[in-house]
Design a protein around this motif. Structure first.
Motif, mmCIF file in Angstrom:
data_model
loop_
_atom_site.group_PDB
_atom_site.id
_atom_site.type_symbol
_atom_site.label_atom_id
_atom_site.label_comp_id
_atom_site.label_asym_id
_atom_site.label_seq_id
_atom_site.Cartn_x
_atom_site.Cartn_y
_atom_site.Cartn_z
ATOM 1 N N ILE A 81 18.424 1.109 12.278
ATOM 2 C CA ILE A 81 19.164 0.470 13.374
ATOM 3 C C ILE A 81 19.175 -1.039 13.193
ATOM 4 O O ILE A 81 20.224 -1.691 13.304
ATOM 5 C CB ILE A 81 18.561 0.872 14.739
ATOM 6 C CG1 ILE A 81 18.820 2.355 15.014
ATOM 7 C CG2 ILE A 81 19.127 0.008 15.868
ATOM 8 C CD1 ILE A 81 18.078 2.897 16.216
ATOM 9 N N TYR A 84 21.459 -2.046 10.204
ATOM 10 C CA TYR A 84 22.880 -1.953 10.536
ATOM 11 C C TYR A 84 23.300 -3.129 11.418
ATOM 12 O O TYR A 84 24.322 -3.768 11.186
ATOM 13 C CB TYR A 84 23.176 -0.631 11.247
ATOM 14 C CG TYR A 84 24.649 -0.414 11.501
ATOM 15 C CD1 TYR A 84 25.443 0.232 10.569
ATOM 16 C CD2 TYR A 84 25.250 -0.873 12.667
ATOM 17 C CE1 TYR A 84 26.797 0.421 10.790
ATOM 18 C CE2 TYR A 84 26.603 -0.689 12.897
ATOM 19 C CZ TYR A 84 27.370 -0.049 11.960
ATOM 20 O OH TYR A 84 28.716 0.123 12.179
ATOM 21 N N ALA A 85 22.499 -3.427 12.447
ATOM 22 C CA ALA A 85 22.822 -4.534 13.353
ATOM 23 C C ALA A 85 22.854 -5.862 12.608
ATOM 24 O O ALA A 85 23.755 -6.683 12.827
ATOM 25 C CB ALA A 85 21.810 -4.585 14.492
ATOM 26 N N HIS A 88 26.014 -6.116 10.284
ATOM 27 C CA HIS A 88 27.282 -6.269 11.002
ATOM 28 C C HIS A 88 27.245 -7.390 12.038
ATOM 29 O O HIS A 88 28.226 -7.615 12.748
ATOM 30 C CB HIS A 88 27.653 -4.941 11.674
ATOM 31 C CG HIS A 88 27.954 -3.878 10.677
ATOM 32 N ND1 HIS A 88 26.979 -3.050 10.143
ATOM 33 C CD2 HIS A 88 29.112 -3.507 10.083
ATOM 34 C CE1 HIS A 88 27.532 -2.227 9.287
ATOM 35 N NE2 HIS A 88 28.823 -2.472 9.226
ATOM 36 N N THR A 95 24.997 -1.453 18.300
ATOM 37 C CA THR A 95 24.688 -0.490 17.242
ATOM 38 C C THR A 95 24.532 0.912 17.814
ATOM 39 O O THR A 95 25.095 1.874 17.291
ATOM 40 C CB THR A 95 23.401 -0.911 16.502
ATOM 41 O OG1 THR A 95 23.575 -2.226 15.981
ATOM 42 C CG2 THR A 95 23.065 0.036 15.374
ATOM 43 N N ARG A 98 27.904 2.274 18.965
ATOM 44 C CA ARG A 98 28.707 2.735 17.830
ATOM 45 C C ARG A 98 28.215 4.087 17.330
ATOM 46 O O ARG A 98 29.009 4.955 16.968
ATOM 47 C CB ARG A 98 28.662 1.723 16.689
ATOM 48 C CG ARG A 98 29.470 0.479 16.960
ATOM 49 C CD ARG A 98 29.463 -0.440 15.758
ATOM 50 N NE ARG A 98 30.190 -1.669 16.038
ATOM 51 C CZ ARG A 98 30.463 -2.579 15.117
ATOM 52 N NH1 ARG A 98 30.053 -2.410 13.866
ATOM 53 N NH2 ARG A 98 31.130 -3.662 15.438
#
Length: 108
Positions: A81, A84-85, A88, A95, A98
């Motif tokens: 997590i 990914y955060a 992006h 996150t 999404r």
């Protein structure tokens, strides 16, 4: 008031050694924190025109998120997590939102 009345109170800590602590080696502290897995905080841009990421995030927009969500996860899940955060440049809440949308699309 006499000068005797303005004296500060002294604290007695029961005979503790009052010698000052030795100076801290900043390089040793940095090495220890890196070894523990901490990352160094990025330096702010030298240009005054470029606001920091933190400032941009706080003033960019209102999110409308008012509900709190706390849970325990496996270390791998938390790391995924956060990665990914970070990749992006979005918040943890975005996150998770999404991920939920992707789950909904997959269930259809």
């Amino acid at each position: 008031m006499s000068t005797d009345d303005k004296k500060r109170a002294t604290l007695d800590f029961g005979g503790l050694d009052n010698t000052p602590a030795p100076p801290v080696d900043n390089n040793a502290v940095k090495a220890a924190t890196r070894a523990a897995g901490f990352r160094e905080t990025p330096k702010a841009a030298s240009s005054e025109a470029a606001p920091s990421i933190r400032t941009m995030r706080r003033t960019r927009r209102k999110t409308g998120r008012t509900e709190q969500f706390a849970t325990r996860l496996r270390a791998e899940t938390i790391e995924a997590i956060y990665n990914y955060a970070d990749q992006h440049e979005i918040t943890l809440a975005e996150t998770i939102e999404r991920a939920v949308e992707a789950l909904k699309r997959g269930a259809e």
